[in-house]
Design a protein around this motif. Sequence first.
Motif, mmCIF file in Angstrom:
data_model
loop_
_atom_site.group_PDB
_atom_site.id
_atom_site.type_symbol
_atom_site.label_atom_id
_atom_site.label_comp_id
_atom_site.label_asym_id
_atom_site.label_seq_id
_atom_site.Cartn_x
_atom_site.Cartn_y
_atom_site.Cartn_z
ATOM 1 N N VAL A 95 42.985 50.207 42.640
ATOM 2 C CA VAL A 95 44.097 51.079 42.242
ATOM 3 C C VAL A 95 45.215 51.062 43.285
ATOM 4 O O VAL A 95 46.396 50.973 42.941
ATOM 5 N N ALA A 96 44.845 51.131 44.562
ATOM 6 C CA ALA A 96 45.886 51.186 45.597
ATOM 7 C C ALA A 96 46.763 49.932 45.532
ATOM 8 O O ALA A 96 47.981 50.008 45.668
ATOM 9 N N GLU A 97 46.131 48.787 45.282
ATOM 10 C CA GLU A 97 46.930 47.552 45.198
ATOM 11 C C GLU A 97 47.812 47.552 43.952
ATOM 12 O O GLU A 97 48.939 47.047 43.975
ATOM 13 N N PRO B 85 42.432 62.691 46.150
ATOM 14 C CA PRO B 85 42.848 63.964 46.737
ATOM 15 C C PRO B 85 44.121 64.535 46.089
ATOM 16 O O PRO B 85 44.269 65.748 46.002
ATOM 17 N N THR B 86 45.019 63.667 45.638
ATOM 18 C CA THR B 86 46.241 64.213 45.042
ATOM 19 C C THR B 86 45.932 64.848 43.692
ATOM 20 O O THR B 86 46.629 65.746 43.246
ATOM 21 N N PHE B 87 44.860 64.386 43.040
ATOM 22 C CA PHE B 87 44.416 65.058 41.818
ATOM 23 C C PHE B 87 43.729 66.382 42.161
ATOM 24 O O PHE B 87 44.022 67.422 41.589
ATOM 25 N N CYS C 76 50.882 58.753 45.803
ATOM 26 C CA CYS C 76 49.577 58.130 46.098
ATOM 27 C C CYS C 76 49.562 57.777 47.581
ATOM 28 O O CYS C 76 50.477 57.127 48.077
ATOM 29 N N THR C 77 48.518 58.193 48.297
ATOM 30 C CA THR C 77 48.478 57.920 49.738
ATOM 31 C C THR C 77 47.847 56.558 50.042
ATOM 32 O O THR C 77 47.686 56.204 51.200
ATOM 33 N N LEU C 78 47.472 55.830 49.011
ATOM 34 C CA LEU C 78 46.790 54.532 49.154
ATOM 35 C C LEU C 78 45.492 54.692 49.966
ATOM 36 O O LEU C 78 45.105 53.800 50.705
ATOM 37 N N CYS C 79 44.865 55.851 49.808
ATOM 38 C CA CYS C 79 43.694 56.159 50.644
ATOM 39 C C CYS C 79 42.448 55.414 50.190
ATOM 40 O O CYS C 79 41.467 55.322 50.910
ATOM 41 N N ASP C 80 42.474 54.924 48.939
ATOM 42 C CA ASP C 80 41.410 54.039 48.459
ATOM 43 C C ASP C 80 40.090 54.722 48.126
ATOM 44 O O ASP C 80 39.108 54.031 47.835
ATOM 45 N N ILE C 81 40.045 56.056 48.143
ATOM 46 C CA ILE C 81 38.742 56.652 47.825
ATOM 47 C C ILE C 81 38.455 56.534 46.340
ATOM 48 O O ILE C 81 37.297 56.535 45.908
ATOM 49 N N CYS C 82 39.503 56.367 45.535
ATOM 50 C CA CYS C 82 39.271 56.169 44.098
ATOM 51 C C CYS C 82 38.363 54.961 43.875
ATOM 52 O O CYS C 82 37.527 54.954 42.986
ATOM 53 N N GLY D 102 45.545 58.070 36.029
ATOM 54 C CA GLY D 102 46.917 58.308 35.596
ATOM 55 C C GLY D 102 47.847 57.240 36.132
ATOM 56 O O GLY D 102 48.700 56.717 35.414
ATOM 57 N N ARG D 103 47.661 56.896 37.388
ATOM 58 C CA ARG D 103 48.565 55.912 38.001
ATOM 59 C C ARG D 103 48.368 54.525 37.403
ATOM 60 O O ARG D 103 49.323 53.759 37.264
ATOM 61 N N VAL D 104 47.132 54.205 37.032
ATOM 62 C CA VAL D 104 46.908 52.911 36.376
ATOM 63 C C VAL D 104 47.586 52.921 35.000
ATOM 64 O O VAL D 104 48.214 51.932 34.592
HETATM 65 S S1 SF4 Z 1 44.576 55.580 46.609
HETATM 66 FE FE1 SF4 Z 1 43.481 56.302 44.833
HETATM 67 S S2 SF4 Z 1 42.417 58.160 45.513
HETATM 68 FE FE2 SF4 Z 1 44.003 57.721 47.053
HETATM 69 S S3 SF4 Z 1 45.746 58.935 46.365
HETATM 70 FE FE3 SF4 Z 1 46.001 56.883 45.491
HETATM 71 S S4 SF4 Z 1 45.092 57.045 43.448
HETATM 72 FE FE4 SF4 Z 1 44.363 58.816 44.614
#
Ligand code: SF4
Lengths: 365, 456
Positions: free
Chosen positions: A80-82, A24-26, A64-70, A38-40
């Motif tokens: 990615v969130a971890e 979502p932030t993208f 990053c909201t750590l929402c995990d939908i990636c 990008g974050r990786v």
């Molecule tokens: S957890 Fe993944 S999808 Fe959610 S904001 Fe962070 S990088 Fe984006």
Amino acid sequence: MSLKDYEGEIYTCLRCGFCQAGCPTFRHTLNESLNARGRVILAKLYLTGQYTPDEDYMQRVLSCTLCDICKVKCPPKVEVAEIVEALRSELWRSHRDLYPQDIVESINSILERQNPFGVPREQKMRSYEGESSVLFFVGCSSSVYYPHMAENTLQVLRALGLNPTVLGQEEPCCGYRLVEMGAVDEFKRVASEVVSFLENRGVELVITNCPTCYKTLKEYYKRYTSLTFEVMHITEWLVKEAKFEGELSEPMTVTYHDPCHLGRSMGVYEEPRQLLESIRNLKFVELPKSREESICCGGPIRALYPELASKMSDEVVQGAIEVGASQIVSSCTTCYRSIASSAAFHAEVDALDLPTLLARALRRG
Amino acid sequence: MISDAVVRKLEDIVGSENVSTSPTDLHVYSYDASIAHATPDVIVWPQTTEQVSQIMKLAYEEEIPVTPRGAGSCLSGGPLPLKGGISITMTKMTRILDLNPNRLQVSVEPGVVVDRLNEYLQPHGLFYPINPASSSIATIGGCVGEDAGPLRGVKYGTTKNWVLGLEVVLPNGKVIHVGSKTFKHVAGYDLVRLMVGSEGTLGIFTKINLRLAPIPEAVAVASAFFDSADAAGKGVRDAILSGVDPSGIELMERAVVEAASKHAGLKLPQAEFLILYEIAGSKESIEPRVRKLAKVLKEAGATAVDVAYEAEERARLWKARKAAFPALSRLRPTCIMEDVAVPIDNVGKLLEALRSLAKKHDVMVATFGHAGDGDLHPTITTDERDEEEMKRVAAFRADMYKAVVDLEGTITGEHGVGITKKPYLKLQFREDEIEVMRSIKRAIDPKNILNPGKII
Ligand code: SF4
Ligand SMILES: Cc1cc2nc3c(=O)[nH]c(=O)nc-3n(C[C@H](O)[C@H](O)[C@H](O)COP(=O)(O)OP(=O)(O)OC[C@H]3O[C@@H](n4cnc5c(N)ncnc54)[C@H](O)[C@@H]3O)c2cc1C
Ligand code: SF4
């Protein structure tokens, strides 16, 4: 775990970019450094020392909201969130000076006042004496800002035969914000303190309404300590241990927003829906994006990046309007606050928290 | 390096919120899905043709390299700015401009994502058939840039068969329109074909007029199993020659099926080669065509043929196919998806050659791909940190391209030459031929500012 421990995970990223379809932030910035890929890449740069530690770098990592939908969109399911959490833990050690003051204050507030909001502990809601082995863990957000949600939760539990204890001002903060923002050492300490505090009180079952407390107690704590008590979300308890039935006096069309921490993180999708479906006179409609595909409401970054967060909650509200719901129910105070702030601009739709709806349905109100 | 004055001029053109010189952003825009990387000096997100034109005029005057970028899912380094300069990112030009169902045409801006376009078209009973496996993020502009191919290439071909017209901003900033709104036209040189697949080196597409197709009424998927490369090759060729008109033919070899079944949690029969055939068309036509296909495949040497008519069962098979690449990528730290194509009657020989070359160079290679187009993705799983192994990988790749050219094939069927295949173009074309390409590039881009250093 340190970032180095995630090196394998970082290399597993194919850089295919498929995460763009979820992040979502993208979606709301169209800047690839605010996307999972990008974050990786930013984490990899940290490992190789090639990054430029500046405000932009921090913003890309902290937004990053750590929402995990990636991970849902990611072909090899990269964590990615971890990775972002581990990167933040490095940054908290090496570049604390670059953290926005808000976060530092919030972290200090947890350590000093047992809540992330910087308010005196005395502002938490009142306590209730109940069964000593069953604790309703209210969570700071509800306790300080939305005590009515906790009162309604209690009402529902009591009506169905459970009389849990509520600790009030004595309730500790679960410490999520610490692990979320990278203060891992501090978090470990808090986790073991909270666990022994609850154990000493003879707690066997912890019921939460807040999905973040739920995930923190049930999952994050397990990374560092073992639990002797069970943790259940209120929706799980209501479906598994009780037979909830309710009715509304007027017909209402309701949709349900899956909180990231309850749904994607912990896999609790069905229970809230079962509860809603069991209310007579309530028409349940799904959001265009639900369950695994649910859109993050932006709550976790609202204080830091309000503009970006608003775009995210607006998207949730637009979805609800599209499916004709008059109420967006969520079982999370963070989501509630976020969605309510966007819904305020639309006469046709409102935010509603699940316990309040359940309590009303019990009263047949 | 780009001067502050130029950055300010760019900000004047697109607004400061659409320009970034942040080192963090520049690092991220140094990558695509290939193993290459190259860093821009500035990233710009234009929103109109006029802005793109002004950016190019400025770049032309100042002789600054400009590299177009879509979603950055390219597997050959196409959107990476080898000589630095401006990364012009087209993802904010996302309007669907003009749908004309009666003409089977739609006009779009280049940043429209393929899946979004198809979601938009679906209620009209239409679709844009060229959906690469990356369709959830790939932009139409990027697909035109690479002449992307779909999973259903046997019937629908590649992007070039579906682009009717283009609005193009040339390196000097002039805006031209090429092609026509008719399905056929031979007025002058075919500049559309020249532009499609030009990998961002000849012009920047700012509007794209696409041809569309009606969504087929019914679909079935047959899966066939083969024990040898030779039989699998026949299974591909004979299915096409039989006239049953499959829309897609996708192949996976044993290692891929194993990894994909595990990854996607599916139970699939194990065989040396599994081939999926999609048959689409009117409801009545499906069954007789499938029956004939099954017969042809048995004669070609298939050990078994299964047919899935139900949507759920078809989805299961496509899921396995789609899991191929991700599953392989989990096997080792680095995963390089190759892309080579041969004439359809040489697919069996290509499969054999790949197996023996992998053995010779001691590298892990697992192959899947669009066999019906003769286009395969031999996928190398390795570790980019291991220098010695990477040398063997390089040797395998060089030998593979030679083998492909010997089989009258091409070093890239759909992923483009970009950076990663540039050294091998001369295997396929002689110097005279490459010189013609260079002279076209010189005529259109005399200052060599548009995506310099690529292809030739
Ligand atoms: S957890 Fe993944 S999808 Fe959610 S904001 Fe962070 S990088 Fe984006
Ligand atoms: C997992 C995976 C699976 C894939 N599967 C397929 C597949 O099945 N078939 C296939 O063909 N490809 C496939 N690809 C490759 C890639 O996704 C496609 O080439 C896609 O079309 C690229 O689109 P993009 O928007 O990402 O473009 P980018 O990668 O950003 O750019 C691609 C090229 O086009 C140029 N370009 C971009 N926009 C414009 C514009 N507006 N004007 C001029 N030039 C422009 C760039 O300079 C670059 O050279 C796959 C990639 C991955 C990672
Ligand atoms: S989808 Fe997964 S593998 Fe692909 S770029 Fe994003 S994080 Fe990396």
